[in-house]
Design a protein around this motif. Structure first.
Motif, PDB file in Angstrom:
ATOM      1  N   CYS A   1       0.820  -1.213   0.000  1.00  0.00           N
ATOM      2  CA  CYS A   1       0.000   0.000   0.000  1.00  0.00           C
ATOM      3  C   CYS A   1       0.854   1.264   0.000  1.00  0.00           C
ATOM      4  CB  CYS A   1      -0.931   0.005   1.211  1.00  0.00           C
ATOM      5  SG  CYS A   1      -2.311  -1.156   1.062  1.00  0.00           S
ATOM      6  N   LYS A   2       2.162   1.094   0.061  1.00  0.00           N
ATOM      7  CA  LYS A   2       3.062   2.246  -0.061  1.00  0.00           C
ATOM      8  C   LYS A   2       3.355   2.573  -1.524  1.00  0.00           C
ATOM      9  CE  LYS A   2       5.376   0.600   4.133  1.00  0.00           C
ATOM     10  NZ  LYS A   2       6.613  -0.042   4.643  1.00  0.00           N
ATOM     11  N   ASN A   3       2.912   1.684  -2.431  1.00  0.00           N
ATOM     12  CA  ASN A   3       3.235   1.843  -3.856  1.00  0.00           C
ATOM     13  C   ASN A   3       1.967   1.822  -4.705  1.00  0.00           C
ATOM     14  OD1 ASN A   3       6.323   1.645  -3.854  1.00  0.00           O
ATOM     15  ND2 ASN A   3       5.756  -0.204  -2.719  1.00  0.00           N
ATOM     16  N   PRO A   4       1.353   2.989  -4.969  1.00  0.00           N
ATOM     17  CA  PRO A   4       0.148   3.032  -5.805  1.00  0.00           C
ATOM     18  C   PRO A   4       0.374   2.444  -7.195  1.00  0.00           C
ATOM     19  CG  PRO A   4       0.552   5.164  -4.745  1.00  0.00           C
ATOM     20  CD  PRO A   4       1.747   4.322  -4.487  1.00  0.00           C
ATOM     21  N   GLN A   5       1.594   2.620  -7.734  1.00  0.00           N
ATOM     22  CA  GLN A   5       1.879   2.089  -9.069  1.00  0.00           C
ATOM     23  C   GLN A   5       1.816   0.568  -9.091  1.00  0.00           C
ATOM     24  OE1 GLN A   5       3.878   4.134  -7.354  1.00  0.00           O
ATOM     25  NE2 GLN A   5       3.787   6.100  -8.454  1.00  0.00           N
ATOM     26  N   ALA A   6       2.215  -0.046  -7.979  1.00  0.00           N
ATOM     27  CA  ALA A   6       2.154  -1.508  -7.904  1.00  0.00           C
ATOM     28  C   ALA A   6       0.709  -1.985  -7.909  1.00  0.00           C
ATOM     29  CB  ALA A   6       2.875  -1.994  -6.645  1.00  0.00           C
ATOM     30  N   ILE A   7      -0.166  -1.242  -7.230  1.00  0.00           N
ATOM     31  CA  ILE A   7      -1.586  -1.607  -7.229  1.00  0.00           C
ATOM     32  C   ILE A   7      -2.166  -1.449  -8.629  1.00  0.00           C
ATOM     33  CG2 ILE A   7      -3.847  -1.036  -6.253  1.00  0.00           C
ATOM     34  CD1 ILE A   7      -2.375  -0.091  -3.733  1.00  0.00           C
ATOM     35  N   GLU A   8      -1.716  -0.434  -9.341  1.00  0.00           N
ATOM     36  CA  GLU A   8      -2.155  -0.253 -10.727  1.00  0.00           C
ATOM     37  C   GLU A   8      -1.721  -1.431 -11.592  1.00  0.00           C
ATOM     38  OE1 GLU A   8      -4.415   1.528 -13.355  1.00  0.00           O
ATOM     39  OE2 GLU A   8      -4.016   2.477 -11.409  1.00  0.00           O
ATOM     40  N   LYS A   9      -0.544  -1.981 -11.270  1.00  0.00           N
ATOM     41  CA  LYS A   9      -0.063  -3.147 -12.022  1.00  0.00           C
ATOM     42  C   LYS A   9      -1.021  -4.329 -11.870  1.00  0.00           C
ATOM     43  CE  LYS A   9       4.933  -2.337 -11.474  1.00  0.00           C
ATOM     44  NZ  LYS A   9       6.146  -2.903 -10.821  1.00  0.00           N
ATOM     45  N   ILE A  10      -1.594  -4.485 -10.677  1.00  0.00           N
ATOM     46  CA  ILE A  10      -2.500  -5.613 -10.445  1.00  0.00           C
ATOM     47  C   ILE A  10      -3.662  -5.582 -11.434  1.00  0.00           C
ATOM     48  CG2 ILE A  10      -4.189  -6.571  -8.822  1.00  0.00           C
ATOM     49  CD1 ILE A  10      -2.318  -5.960  -6.554  1.00  0.00           C
ATOM     50  N   TYR A  11      -4.206  -4.391 -11.660  1.00  0.00           N
ATOM     51  CA  TYR A  11      -5.312  -4.266 -12.611  1.00  0.00           C
ATOM     52  C   TYR A  11      -4.891  -4.724 -13.998  1.00  0.00           C
ATOM     53  CZ  TYR A  11      -8.379  -1.774  -9.377  1.00  0.00           C
ATOM     54  OH  TYR A  11      -9.208  -1.445  -8.329  1.00  0.00           O
ATOM     55  N   ASN A  12      -3.683  -4.351 -14.402  1.00  0.00           N
ATOM     56  CA  ASN A  12      -3.192  -4.739 -15.734  1.00  0.00           C
ATOM     57  C   ASN A  12      -2.887  -6.230 -15.803  1.00  0.00           C
ATOM     58  OD1 ASN A  12      -3.314  -2.039 -16.575  1.00  0.00           O
ATOM     59  ND2 ASN A  12      -1.239  -1.611 -15.825  1.00  0.00           N
ATOM     60  N   ILE A  13      -2.321  -6.767 -14.729  1.00  0.00           N
ATOM     61  CA  ILE A  13      -1.961  -8.186 -14.703  1.00  0.00           C
ATOM     62  C   ILE A  13      -3.198  -9.071 -14.818  1.00  0.00           C
ATOM     63  CG2 ILE A  13      -1.069 -10.021 -13.206  1.00  0.00           C
ATOM     64  CD1 ILE A  13       0.933  -7.891 -12.131  1.00  0.00           C
ATOM     65  N   LYS A  14      -4.241  -8.703 -14.090  1.00  0.00           N
ATOM     66  CA  LYS A  14      -5.466  -9.510 -14.050  1.00  0.00           C
ATOM     67  C   LYS A  14      -6.461  -9.167 -15.165  1.00  0.00           C
ATOM     68  CE  LYS A  14      -7.813 -10.077 -10.343  1.00  0.00           C
ATOM     69  NZ  LYS A  14      -8.144 -11.452  -9.942  1.00  0.00           N
ATOM     70  N   ASP A  15      -6.207  -8.049 -15.874  1.00  0.00           N
ATOM     71  CA  ASP A  15      -7.227  -7.494 -16.780  1.00  0.00           C
ATOM     72  C   ASP A  15      -8.497  -7.209 -15.984  1.00  0.00           C
ATOM     73  OD1 ASP A  15      -5.629  -7.620 -19.064  1.00  0.00           O
ATOM     74  OD2 ASP A  15      -6.147  -9.715 -19.391  1.00  0.00           O
ATOM     75  N   ARG A  16      -8.299  -6.660 -14.805  1.00  0.00           N
ATOM     76  CA  ARG A  16      -9.394  -6.388 -13.878  1.00  0.00           C
ATOM     77  C   ARG A  16     -10.076  -5.075 -14.244  1.00  0.00           C
ATOM     78  NH1 ARG A  16     -10.589  -8.059  -8.596  1.00  0.00           N
ATOM     79  NH2 ARG A  16     -11.557  -6.504  -7.223  1.00  0.00           N
TER      80      ARG A  16
END
Length: 369
Positions: free
Chosen positions: A187-202
């Protein structure tokens, strides 16, 4: 010489010797008893067929020997020539000089191989060389290098530290939970959370929840929850239930930090407290983690770390391997936004049945009256 190498060489030698005992017994019987018994032409052809079968079997032994050492490979290669001599003998076309020469060569290589194996075994090192294998088997370390992403063992502290470091650096990792495997980002890295959306096609409109290690961690952040909500949480955490609560500045005290706008919705946040020692230790190391199930959107949940590696390994930065998951479906999601009105809603029924959640709430509500 390692114990594994010794056992492999012993196995290969055992396979060869058992076959060769049969070969020598058959050839000896044919060579010295065949004339006295005056075998028919059909019988000779039977021995010829047997010689051909031995040739095929020995070809496989040659392949095995190529992965062991040169001495074993040389022996099996010589035996292939000896078996050709046996075949010629059954057809009465074997030159006597060739027979003597091949038997002498086989005897020499057998004597050397026996002495070398015995001496090397006694001294636990290669005193007499047997030669390197012609083909090298892939070691476990080489196989692991071929995995699409780094992996770590959940039962080792070094494994947890490795994944924690990857998360701190802004990576997305597959981790075990008390239900199914999840994708996690700090949760210290917003960009990493954005990656999750791209990884999952969420879909962007689907919020991501946060995972913490204990209710006490939540208490320390001092959210303005009602006594009823606190009591309900203490009855369902830790476990396979996720609660949706009102969002607020208390999340910064919890450690969500820069990812405040990337988790939950504008007004609410879903919180998980898994009943899983590994996941809780990881959260203690990294702070709150943004998590969602480790599967492409619309596909079944991942119930083993190999599923995460195979499906998403080429897109993520690491996987914490913990074997089979405890459940085959994700957590049950409970909407607690209207809990003070005596109402909860089941947003998603997961591993905990909706009826059981309602029973817990009714019991807690009854004690608060």
């Amino acid at each position: 010489m390692s114990a594994g190498c010794k056992s492999q060489e012993a196995a290969a030698s055992g396979q060869s010797s058992s076959i060769y005992v049969v070969v020598w017994a058959t050839w000896t019987w044919f060579r010295f008893a065949g004339d006295q018994l005056q075998l028919s032409t059909e019988a000779n052809y039977g021995f010829a067929a047997g010689a051909i079968a031995f040739l095929v079997i020995n070809a496989f032994l040659m392949l095995i020997a190529a992965y062991r050492n040169l001495v074993l490979l040389f022996l099996t290669t010589l035996m292939e020539v000896v078996l050709v001599c046996f075949l010629l003998s059954t057809l009465n076309k074997l030159p006597y000089e060739l027979e003597i020469a091949m038997l002498a060569l086989v005897s020499l290589i057998c004597i050397y191989g026996t002495l070398a194996s015995l001496i090397n075994f006694m001294f636990s090192q290669r005193v007499l060389p047997l030669g390197p294998p012609l083909f090298k088997e892939k070691m476990k370390s080489e196989i692991s290098e071929e995995l699409p992403c780094p992996v770590a063992n959940s039962r080792l502290t070094s494994g947890l530290l490795k994944i924690a470091e990857l998360l701190e650096e802004g990576g997305v990792c597959g981790i075990p939970t008390d239900t199914v495997y999840a994708l996690a980002a700090s949760c210290k890295n917003p960009q990493a959370i954005e990656k999750i959306y791209n990884i999952k096609d969420r879909p962007a409109e689907k919020p991501i929840c946060i995972c913490i290690s204990s209710v006490e961690q939540l208490v320390a952040a001092k959210p303005p929850f009602s006594p009823l909500l606190w009591e309900f949480m203490r009855n369902v955490y830790p476990g396979g239930i996720s609660c949706i609560v009102s969002k607020g500045d208390w999340l910064f005290q919890l450690g969500v930090g820069a990812a405040y706008d990337r988790v939950g919705t504008r007004d609410s946040i879903m919180i998980r407290v898994p009943d899983h020692t590994v996941t809780c230790h990881l959260c203690d190391m990294t702070g709150p983690l943004a998590i969602t199930s480790a599967n492409p959107s619309g596909e079944p949940d991942s119930t083993h770390h190999s599923m995460v590696i195979n499906r998403l390994g080429h897109k993520i930065q690491g996987v914490l391997c913990d074997g089979d998951s405890n459940e085959v479906v994700a957590s049950t999601v409970v909407n607690c936004l209207r809990i003070d009105e005596g109402i909860i809603g089941i947003v998603r029924e997961g591993c905990v049945p909706a009826a059981k959640v309602q029973q817990i709430f009714d019991r807690v509500k009854g004690t608060m009256l």
